[in-house]
Scaffold this active site. Sequence first.
Site, mmCIF file in Angstrom:
data_model
loop_
_atom_site.group_PDB
_atom_site.id
_atom_site.type_symbol
_atom_site.label_atom_id
_atom_site.label_comp_id
_atom_site.label_asym_id
_atom_site.label_seq_id
_atom_site.Cartn_x
_atom_site.Cartn_y
_atom_site.Cartn_z
ATOM 1 N N LYS A 9 4.451 1.905 4.994
ATOM 2 C CA LYS A 9 4.811 3.251 4.544
ATOM 3 C C LYS A 9 5.770 3.933 5.533
ATOM 4 O O LYS A 9 5.984 3.433 6.658
ATOM 5 C CB LYS A 9 3.518 4.060 4.368
ATOM 6 N N TYR A 49 2.035 4.938 -8.285
ATOM 7 C CA TYR A 49 0.847 5.758 -8.022
ATOM 8 C C TYR A 49 0.310 6.462 -9.275
ATOM 9 O O TYR A 49 -0.389 7.463 -9.164
ATOM 10 C CB TYR A 49 1.140 6.757 -6.905
ATOM 11 N N ASN A 112 -1.259 6.906 6.359
ATOM 12 C CA ASN A 112 -2.134 5.809 6.792
ATOM 13 C C ASN A 112 -1.438 4.448 6.822
ATOM 14 O O ASN A 112 -2.065 3.410 6.655
ATOM 15 C CB ASN A 112 -3.396 5.779 5.932
ATOM 16 N N HIS A 115 0.136 0.293 2.440
ATOM 17 C CA HIS A 115 -0.469 0.148 1.112
ATOM 18 C C HIS A 115 -0.763 -1.322 0.880
ATOM 19 O O HIS A 115 0.019 -2.187 1.288
ATOM 20 C CB HIS A 115 0.485 0.630 0.007
ATOM 21 N N GLU A 126 1.507 -5.040 -9.491
ATOM 22 C CA GLU A 126 2.344 -4.378 -8.481
ATOM 23 C C GLU A 126 3.468 -5.292 -8.009
ATOM 24 O O GLU A 126 4.590 -4.832 -7.809
ATOM 25 C CB GLU A 126 1.469 -3.903 -7.309
#
Length: 156
Positions: A9, A49, A112, A115, A126
């Site tokens: 990320k 998402y 965080n 992913h 995905e």
Amino acid sequence: METTLIILKPDAVQRGLMGRIIGRFEDKGLQVVGMKFMKIPQDLGQRHYEVHKGKPFYEGLLRYMTSSPVLVLALRGVSAVSITRKMMGATFGSNADPGTIRGDFGVSNSFNLVHGSDSPENAAKEVALWFGDGELVDWSRNTEGWIYDLTGEKPE
Ligand code: IDP
Ligand code: MG
């Protein structure tokens, strides 16, 4: 063999942690079969998402994920989904276990770092969302026979 979708990320990229995080996955024995550095287009972020749409953190999550470049990886291995999820640690950096990526590199509950697909079904979806036909590279590692025991019917 499973192929799972991992995204380093924006915080991982901005903080210069890409190499160390990829290194953990490589050290474990996972095989990189796809890699893309990109700024996520709004519509792709929304599709990725979609399951979180309507949740209180959704808008902030989209802003965060599209604010700065990410590194998207397709990683392959036996049980790649559950192994990478364990390596990532719990969602919130504040309570992710030491030894995990989120536990070792961050404290934030929203930033965080990483992913990872959460089931083989979602991994397939995905990977297909993020990588087009021909963008994954099928290649064999010379080390494969030392990463897995290949003497039986399936890799152990
Ligand atoms: P996961 O990434 O561990 O699978 P999910 O529940 O799928 O966790 O949430 C997706 C992402 O949304 C998280 O990785 C995190 O960046 C963000 N997120 C989830 N819950 C919260 C929250 O309560 N506050 C802020 N951000 C959150
Ligand atoms: Mg999730």
